[in-house]
Design an enzyme around this catalytic site. Structure first.
Site, mmCIF file in Angstrom:
data_model
loop_
_atom_site.group_PDB
_atom_site.id
_atom_site.type_symbol
_atom_site.label_atom_id
_atom_site.label_comp_id
_atom_site.label_asym_id
_atom_site.label_seq_id
_atom_site.Cartn_x
_atom_site.Cartn_y
_atom_site.Cartn_z
ATOM 1 N N ARG A 108 0.916 -1.350 -0.047
ATOM 2 C CA ARG A 108 0.061 -0.098 0.188
ATOM 3 C C ARG A 108 1.053 1.249 -0.064
ATOM 4 O O ARG A 108 1.891 1.285 0.668
ATOM 5 C CB ARG A 108 -0.860 0.073 1.130
ATOM 6 C CG ARG A 108 -2.130 -0.802 1.028
ATOM 7 C CD ARG A 108 -2.751 -0.982 2.429
ATOM 8 N NE ARG A 108 -3.574 -2.252 2.432
ATOM 9 C CZ ARG A 108 -4.485 -2.605 1.546
ATOM 10 N NH1 ARG A 108 -4.994 -2.083 0.568
ATOM 11 N NH2 ARG A 108 -4.948 -4.129 1.649
ATOM 12 N N ILE A 153 -10.950 -9.500 -6.414
ATOM 13 C CA ILE A 153 -11.633 -10.797 -6.281
ATOM 14 C C ILE A 153 -13.209 -10.305 -6.025
ATOM 15 O O ILE A 153 -14.060 -11.291 -6.146
ATOM 16 C CB ILE A 153 -11.183 -11.594 -5.105
ATOM 17 C CG1 ILE A 153 -11.319 -10.893 -3.825
ATOM 18 C CG2 ILE A 153 -9.748 -12.090 -5.436
ATOM 19 C CD1 ILE A 153 -11.324 -11.936 -2.747
ATOM 20 N N ASP A 154 -13.687 -9.057 -5.777
ATOM 21 C CA ASP A 154 -14.696 -8.737 -5.173
ATOM 22 C C ASP A 154 -15.657 -8.541 -6.400
ATOM 23 O O ASP A 154 -17.084 -8.355 -6.206
ATOM 24 C CB ASP A 154 -14.822 -7.556 -4.444
ATOM 25 C CG ASP A 154 -14.157 -7.819 -3.141
ATOM 26 O OD1 ASP A 154 -14.421 -8.970 -2.553
ATOM 27 O OD2 ASP A 154 -13.343 -6.928 -2.684
ATOM 28 N N MET A 159 -15.804 -13.316 1.297
ATOM 29 C CA MET A 159 -15.361 -11.732 1.232
ATOM 30 C C MET A 159 -16.391 -11.331 0.559
ATOM 31 O O MET A 159 -17.372 -11.616 -0.176
ATOM 32 C CB MET A 159 -14.037 -11.965 0.581
ATOM 33 C CG MET A 159 -13.041 -12.366 1.480
ATOM 34 S SD MET A 159 -11.382 -11.987 0.959
ATOM 35 C CE MET A 159 -10.214 -12.098 2.348
ATOM 36 N N VAL A 166 -8.091 -17.666 2.089
ATOM 37 C CA VAL A 166 -8.059 -18.542 1.328
ATOM 38 C C VAL A 166 -8.593 -18.238 -0.211
ATOM 39 O O VAL A 166 -8.425 -18.742 -0.934
ATOM 40 C CB VAL A 166 -8.764 -19.990 1.819
ATOM 41 C CG1 VAL A 166 -7.872 -20.683 2.776
ATOM 42 C CG2 VAL A 166 -10.043 -20.156 1.932
ATOM 43 N N GLN A 167 -9.708 -17.410 0.101
ATOM 44 C CA GLN A 167 -10.477 -16.934 -1.289
ATOM 45 C C GLN A 167 -9.502 -16.288 -2.273
ATOM 46 O O GLN A 167 -9.582 -15.808 -3.334
ATOM 47 C CB GLN A 167 -11.521 -15.952 -0.995
ATOM 48 C CG GLN A 167 -12.605 -16.945 -0.121
ATOM 49 C CD GLN A 167 -13.782 -15.993 0.776
ATOM 50 O OE1 GLN A 167 -14.827 -15.597 0.173
ATOM 51 N NE2 GLN A 167 -13.389 -15.662 1.846
#
Lengths: 341, 341, 341, 341
Positions: free
Chosen positions: A72, A126-127, A169, A273-274
């Site tokens: 970041r 991933i979202d 998530m 893990v996702q």
């Protein structure tokens, strides 16, 4: 041409596939040079980079994580980068920068682009909550991991005659919960877009038990929350052991349901893990295509744009379109899901 | 309403998910009744059907195959069905039929629809070659299975310093080869849409060996074929042991490459593992949505149409649009793939 | 003969495979009859059972859970069963009972056996902590699930330069942590058998960061605990939201490490995904063999015994041997693991 | 000490895990040095080797293949190596050699050992046919891959009402066919140890169809063959397209069954996917342990021995015991399997 590439933000399966694709397309398709900045924008500011040849990206297609690292950057240092946008390009001799990242990264990319840096972005999350692209790579992998977990939990819930609450998530958008809940055949799905009433879940479970289905699996996005006044939600003080910090909606809901139902309810928090590991074939293909088109975008001068999936095509869309608002789950998608509970 | 549902054609992961979704949506969303015909159109003609309640479809979401069975119908008997289209509906008391199937099934569905039967189709094929829909369920699973095989073969090819030729499904369209080849990082992809020259593959392999990468994996669609005059393709006589019958392009190409390269080349024919078993999360979601929208289509009177994925939406498109021509891999998709070899 | 079978205790991948194997062997190998009691010993006491034919067990080999259900029986009612052991057999007309279960179940089985019921047990536990058998089915599946999670977490930990603490099952024995930690390449493993000192983990992580490996994954059994005086372990009061109830060693250790290291540490609690779903091939084979040999045991009159894996053979061992003490991880197994951190 | 390590023979999941374990144990446990010879014994003869430090083996635990490469050595050159056994050790300054390989490699290892080279072997074969060890790493992965394929094929066979013949590896021993057939629930298993009569398979399929199970899956080891006089087995001439070369028992049997049954039968030849890619958790643990114990063996002077799994322990057994005869499937194991068809 000489192209810089970097990865920023959280881990996401497919990052390495994009890097590899950028390098292959640039080198073998255009005779370009590629350099990779380490740890996202931090490497850009600090001059930490390395040349990327075909051998540097050999064997990384299916590997999770990012060979370039990610970190970041504080807002202030980003401002600093923007103020020196053209100077930075000169310094590294790059004709374009391809930052791969989520909403924050794309906002930063837009800032750099506005400041004069030739930037072509690649969206990543991933979202799946970035507007302007039908899907993002990493999402399919996250859904697959969550679905496999739900598949396993269903047989256990059934054997133990239990309610299982799976927290997946999705802080601001419920895509992972929606699709893994649907794919796994969850009996309830809670997403941030639609505050839930625990009473509805209680009714669903009781109806199931009444007709002999003595178990239920509920899939909850980490950002889901009860509708106002439907559930005492606690105050969230943090003790030395960080209980509160790690007590999310999945655990709270399991406790609430157990109390109301008088039946065992157990939370399972899937967590990180996702977002790691080998990407699915779908995500690898999408990542490959994004990398390829980002390089084409550079050669066509499509700066200030990013790659986007629209139907079956990859198109270049303005970075501005991607960051105006999150892509949230529309009502009709939840309607589709709810009828098959 | 009373709705009939049937599955026809080859096996395809996700069929059961569609059946389940149709039953759930019809029963809980609309208070309909559903009956399922066995063995596709054969059951329709022979009156073999059973009522489908919530319990009949419990636990089938993630199961491969089809609980209704599938069978091919000769053209003559299909004609017979069309001639009695309205009579058949009266006989079973159905207000609509939802056939789930590939190109042949949809053509049959169109024939029945033209003959007056209220039909809403659901497209199905692991080959992804149906026009008018961005993707079909089953395809993602097939690509995943093929990709996992390529992942495994790459390490073996590398350890043994060998060329591996993987033959995947796709008689008329190369989608599976394209996407699994891309996702698996194959070094060559051969599809029916673009006749290949073995000399190009030989050159690619030799270039790889020259720079120290002493192996290669080539992904070939079963319907791929060499460009005219580039390879002696044999005559295909069939002996008692059916050698010819089972000797496809994968085996032929491996033999050809071994001869030309003077290096070991091995064929692997993936075969039917690509069309059975547990569907991926992606395919389950798509199958669920198709089933849901097919029932909505029935209630909106969208007869003569089928469900189709367009971008992120499910739309109803005329059956006629689906069957005019196969959806083949366009040139730009192969270009994208080739640059990352 | 007429044989009763039941499953008791927690869920475990492979239960259905044992049931199927018992039925097949008994019916086709010996011409026996089999009945299955529902919900473990509860069904035995309450007379809830059903005949099991070949069709009842069709398609269940690879399915998680148990088609017979499982439930806990209070100690008092078990006593009641033992007091009526012979009467129960007469009542159901069974010549033998095959209970499939963990330590508690085998203890109950022994009690019934001592009371005169002809019993042949089959050991079951994902924890692998039953003495007298080299391995139990379900364990391999649990290890595989945990290993796949660690595989995914490693790339994420590396990308984020983080410490990940993965909590796996194992309240009294650390087998799952040992083997999944070894298979996943965890950098630290904590098991109940060997109290840990957080200072050792801190030293390990710092050593890794010092040589450029800026991440670590630590695998912790839920029953692991710090050595006396090495870590303030909290008191575990339970608030309305059950924070304490669900705050296990994984979370506590992550907080502790984060504080000591000044680096991000995140817990992942795998939970019930480890005990459900499709069994691995290994577990299916072992479950098949146990079922087969249990029926043979019945026909050989090996009552008061259970099936056990010894090397490559299935042997019958006295139930008494199985329940005297838990099988715990011996020191040399931890030594093997520690050297490859 | 300075230890050499090499991998020889066919690819096998877990090779890299052994190499990594040897390096870790030797370096961190004993302060040894390790060098790795490239391409098996060829590298030993030609002086191609490299030092292996912790970084050389970072990230390879779960990777298929072997970072050291593998190659076959002609018998003559092996003789040459044996004749210079002591000289070779001096030349490379090694105190011991750890060759990892199958029967051929272990025979070579024995020859070198007899000639005076300090050798500790590690057995490797996906076929599980090495005597003196209960199991070998690679076998579990091969069985898992084959089982997953059978799982997928079963639903397809059922939907299409077909017979599927799956050919798996196993030229001289039927372990993979036995265990994957059992785990996948195949309805027939053919192994080299027990010549089969096609008439038995025909009877089995017909019996299944008669009771409504209109499909069957038969699992055949590549080395299985019909009992004398039961099936015309063809002559195997090789034409330009190598038909014969690639026409194994799986294809022949499918053709034979189709002819005799008058029903569709399809062969699926799994091939090399069984010997590549990510090893299962089981295989990684076994490989780790073999590597660890090989180094201990070196330090204890257990030369002329190899690591072996005996029950739950790793023991050192004489190389001579490993190579006297293949470990073949005993009759009782087939009996167990057959009763659950």
């Amino acid at each position: 041409m000489r192209i810089g590439v970097l990865t920023a933000g959280g881990d996401c399966p497919g990052l390495n596939a994009v890097i590899r694709s950028v390098v292959h397309r640039a080198l073998t398709g255009h005779g370009d040079e590629v350099i990779g900045f380490e740890d996202g924008f931090v490497g850009l500011l600090e001059g930490r980079y390395r040349p990327l040849g075909l051998n540097s990206v050999s064997g990384i297609l299916a590997r999770g994580g990012t060979i370039l690292g990610s970190a970041r950057l504080e807002r202030g240092r980003l401002r600093e980068a923007a103020d020196n946008a053209e100077e930075l390009c000169r310094q590294y001799g790059i004709d374009a920068l391809i930052p791969i990242g989520g909403e924050g990264t794309l906002t930063a990319a837009k800032m750099l682009s506005d400041a004069g840096m030739p930037v072509v972005g690649v969206p990543k999350t991933i979202d799946n909550d970035i507007s302007a692209t039908d899907r993002t790579f990493g999402f399919d992998t996250a859904v697959m991991v969550a679905t496999e977990a739900i598949d396993r939990l269903k047989t256990t819930a059934e054997s133990h005659q239990r309610v299982m609450v799976v927290e997946v998530m999705g802080r601001h958008a419920g895509w992972i919960a929606l699709e893994s809940g649907m794919a796994g055949g969850a009996h309830g799905i809670c997403i941030p877009e639609r505050p839930f009433d625990p009473a509805d879940l209680v009714a669903m479970v009781e109806e199931r038990f009444a007709r002999g289905k003595k178990f239920a699996v509920i899939c909850v996005a980490e950002g889901a929350h009860p509708a106002e006044g439907t559930m005492d939600y606690g105050v969230g003080e943090v003790d030395k052991f960080g209980h509160e910090r790690f007590t999310g909606i999945g655990t709270r809901l399991a406790v609430e349901l157990e109390e109301r139902l008088g039946k065992e309810a157990r939370p399972v928090i899937l967590g990180h893990v996702q977002r790691g590991g080998v990407p699915t074939a779908y995500d690898r293909v999408l990542a490959n295509r994004f990398g390829w088109h980002a390089v084409e975008g550079v050669h066509k001068g499509a700066f200030g744009h990013m790659t986007a999936l629209r139907g079956t095509q990859i198109e270049m869309v303005p970075l501005a379109d991607a960051v105006v608002e999150l892509k949230r789950v529309p009502d009709e998608r939840m309607d589709e899901a709810e009828s098959v509970f």
